[in-house]
Design a protein around this motif. Structure first.
Motif, PDB file in Angstrom:
ATOM      1  N   ALA A   1       0.692  -9.042  11.006  1.00 21.85           N
ATOM      2  CA  ALA A   1       1.213  -9.119  12.369  1.00 21.85           C
ATOM      3  C   ALA A   1       1.785 -10.501  12.669  1.00 21.85           C
ATOM      4  N   ALA A   2       1.128 -11.542  12.165  1.00 19.60           N
ATOM      5  CA  ALA A   2       1.570 -12.911  12.443  1.00 19.60           C
ATOM      6  C   ALA A   2       2.836 -13.282  11.675  1.00 19.60           C
ATOM      7  N   THR A   3       3.015 -12.678  10.512  1.00 15.01           N
ATOM      8  CA  THR A   3       4.130 -13.059   9.637  1.00 15.01           C
ATOM      9  C   THR A   3       5.278 -12.056   9.653  1.00 15.01           C
ATOM     10  N   GLY A   4       4.990 -10.837  10.098  1.00 14.18           N
ATOM     11  CA  GLY A   4       6.017  -9.800  10.064  1.00 14.18           C
ATOM     12  C   GLY A   4       6.200  -9.190   8.692  1.00 14.18           C
ATOM     13  N   LEU A   5       5.281  -9.459   7.793  1.00 11.49           N
ATOM     14  CA  LEU A   5       5.366  -8.959   6.422  1.00 11.49           C
ATOM     15  C   LEU A   5       4.465  -7.740   6.240  1.00 11.49           C
ATOM     16  N   SER A   6       4.808  -6.900   5.272  1.00  9.43           N
ATOM     17  CA  SER A   6       3.967  -5.758   4.938  1.00  9.43           C
ATOM     18  C   SER A   6       2.746  -6.224   4.154  1.00  9.43           C
ATOM     19  N   ARG A   7       1.745  -5.367   4.043  1.00  5.38           N
ATOM     20  CA  ARG A   7       0.566  -5.705   3.248  1.00  5.38           C
ATOM     21  C   ARG A   7       0.954  -6.041   1.813  1.00  5.38           C
ATOM     22  N   GLU A   8       1.827  -5.212   1.245  1.00  2.00           N
ATOM     23  CA  GLU A   8       2.242  -5.413  -0.139  1.00  2.00           C
ATOM     24  C   GLU A   8       2.932  -6.768  -0.322  1.00  2.00           C
ATOM     25  N   GLU A   9       3.752  -7.147   0.654  1.00  2.00           N
ATOM     26  CA  GLU A   9       4.477  -8.415   0.547  1.00  2.00           C
ATOM     27  C   GLU A   9       3.532  -9.599   0.714  1.00  2.00           C
ATOM     28  N   VAL A  10       2.547  -9.482   1.611  1.00  6.25           N
ATOM     29  CA  VAL A  10       1.562 -10.555   1.775  1.00  6.25           C
ATOM     30  C   VAL A  10       0.815 -10.779   0.456  1.00  6.25           C
ATOM     31  N   VAL A  11       0.365  -9.684  -0.156  1.00  2.90           N
ATOM     32  CA  VAL A  11      -0.361  -9.788  -1.423  1.00  2.90           C
ATOM     33  C   VAL A  11       0.529 -10.390  -2.506  1.00  2.90           C
ATOM     34  N   ALA A  12       1.774  -9.912  -2.576  1.00  2.00           N
ATOM     35  CA  ALA A  12       2.696 -10.405  -3.601  1.00  2.00           C
ATOM     36  C   ALA A  12       2.962 -11.898  -3.444  1.00  2.00           C
ATOM     37  N   ARG A  13       3.130 -12.351  -2.205  1.00  2.00           N
ATOM     38  CA  ARG A  13       3.430 -13.769  -1.987  1.00  2.00           C
ATOM     39  C   ARG A  13       2.186 -14.639  -2.166  1.00  2.00           C
ATOM     40  N   HIS A  14       1.024 -14.098  -1.796  1.00  2.00           N
ATOM     41  CA  HIS A  14      -0.207 -14.878  -1.940  1.00  2.00           C
ATOM     42  C   HIS A  14      -0.578 -15.056  -3.408  1.00  2.00           C
ATOM     43  N   SER A  15      -0.314 -14.052  -4.215  1.00  2.00           N
ATOM     44  CA  SER A  15      -0.667 -14.118  -5.632  1.00  2.00           C
ATOM     45  C   SER A  15       0.506 -14.551  -6.510  1.00  2.00           C
ATOM     46  N   GLY A  16       1.624 -14.878  -5.879  1.00  2.00           N
ATOM     47  CA  GLY A  16       2.831 -15.195  -6.642  1.00  2.00           C
ATOM     48  C   GLY A  16       3.068 -16.665  -6.903  1.00  2.00           C
ATOM     49  N   HIS A  17       2.142 -17.534  -6.458  1.00  2.00           N
ATOM     50  CA  HIS A  17       2.314 -18.977  -6.641  1.00  2.00           C
ATOM     51  C   HIS A  17       1.031 -19.587  -7.207  1.00  2.00           C
ATOM     52  N   ASP A  18       1.171 -20.527  -8.122  1.00  2.23           N
ATOM     53  CA  ASP A  18       0.020 -21.325  -8.531  1.00  2.23           C
ATOM     54  C   ASP A  18      -0.293 -22.307  -7.408  1.00  2.23           C
ATOM     55  N   LEU A  19      -1.553 -22.380  -7.022  1.00  2.00           N
ATOM     56  CA  LEU A  19      -1.978 -23.184  -5.884  1.00  2.00           C
ATOM     57  C   LEU A  19      -2.788 -24.379  -6.359  1.00  2.00           C
ATOM     58  N   TYR A  20      -2.585 -25.506  -5.724  1.00  2.00           N
ATOM     59  CA  TYR A  20      -3.215 -26.756  -6.155  1.00  2.00           C
ATOM     60  C   TYR A  20      -4.471 -27.045  -5.356  1.00  2.00           C
ATOM     61  N   CYS A  21      -5.560 -27.363  -6.057  1.00  2.00           N
ATOM     62  CA  CYS A  21      -6.816 -27.703  -5.383  1.00  2.00           C
ATOM     63  C   CYS A  21      -6.830 -29.196  -5.070  1.00  2.00           C
ATOM     64  N   PHE A  22      -6.666 -29.525  -3.800  1.00  2.00           N
ATOM     65  CA  PHE A  22      -6.670 -30.919  -3.385  1.00  2.00           C
ATOM     66  C   PHE A  22      -8.073 -31.518  -3.412  1.00  2.00           C
ATOM     67  N   MET A  23      -9.059 -30.717  -2.962  1.00  2.00           N
ATOM     68  CA  MET A  23     -10.409 -31.254  -2.850  1.00  2.00           C
ATOM     69  C   MET A  23     -11.397 -30.109  -2.640  1.00  2.00           C
ATOM     70  N   LEU A  24     -12.688 -30.424  -2.800  1.00  2.00           N
ATOM     71  CA  LEU A  24     -13.771 -29.503  -2.464  1.00  2.00           C
ATOM     72  C   LEU A  24     -14.474 -30.050  -1.228  1.00  2.00           C
TER      73      LEU A  24
END
Length: 252
Positions: free
Chosen positions: A113-136
């Protein structure tokens, strides 16, 4: 407070020296933090108790009875020079399986709802990038991950939950992360990993360390339960690889 070129040294009590590299959340700047930590950890000089990285600084805890502050500062000078040799493209990639939506991701529709994206697109974009761990931080093993697709940015919940299950994957603003233990929290929950991100009886206790990269991999409910059982029996090892290198471990 002292300055060494563009780096500030700040005392945090009589047994901690904080090395500040800047004032912004920046991956290149954080790479300098991680590089200094690696140098100090490798040297393992007597008197240094622990090094704790943040977005922009490294807290160096030391025993003042074994290591004087002036000697620690003298030790930091060449370490800072060596640290500058490390680039932000180095690091380990850890693949984390995630079952998105449903009971595991009760706020996935909020993100849609906040992004205007479908569930499938949210999942695809969330899992489509390597993410960097700045800190714990926040809780043991909670990895603050940057580099998420900015189209997924969603505000925190207005009313935080009193209890979030360990392994839940959430979004808050432009960041994403994994709740390592059952805890309160206000991030938008979009999925859950079957892996124990933090286990105090394991060596090391955390699956993800500051300076690592995380690659989320979408799995279905059946695969989630299978991995959960294998991981609980100690038979599942997350797939890891060096950035730009080869795979290691068990595929999800």
């Amino acid at each position: 407070m002292e300055k060494i070129e563009d780096t500030r040294l700040c005392d945090a009590g009589d047994s901690c020296l904080v090395v500040e590299f800047g004032t912004t959340v920046d991956r290149a700047l954080n790479a300098r933090v991680q590089a200094l930590k690696k140098v100090l950890d490798a040297l393992a000089p007597p008197g240094i108790v622990e090094t704790v990285p943040t977005y922009r600084s490294l807290a160096v805890y030391y025993d003042p009875l074994r290591l004087e502050r002036s000697d620690l500062v003298a030790l930091l000078l060449p370490a800072l020079e060596k640290g500058g040799e490390t680039t932000e493209t180095e690091g380990r990639i850890v693949t984390i399986p995630v079952c998105y939506g449903g009971a595991h991701g009760p706020d996935l529709d909020n993100v849609c709802a906040a992004t205007g994206l479908s569930r499938e697109e949210v999942v695809a974009r969330h899992s489509g990038h390597d993410l960097y761990c700045f800190m714990l931080g926040f809780t043991p093993g909670f990895a603050y991950l940057g580099g998420m697709d900015e189209t997924l940015a969603t505000p925190r919940l207005q009313n935080p939950r009193a209890l979030i299950p360990a392994g839940s994957v959430g979004i808050a603003g432009k960041q994403t992360g994994i709740y390592p233990i059952d805890s309160p929290g206000g991030w938008q929950l979009i999925g859950r990993t079957p892996l124990a991100v933090f286990d105090p009886l394991r060596t090391p206790p955390t699956l993800i360390e500051a300076g690592d990269w995380v690659r989320f991999e979408a799995v279905d409910e059946q695969t989630f339960l299978s991995i959960q059982a294998e991981a609980g029996a100690g038979r599942f090892v997350p797939r890891t690889e060096k950035k730009g290198g080869k795979n290691h471990g068990t595929s999800a």
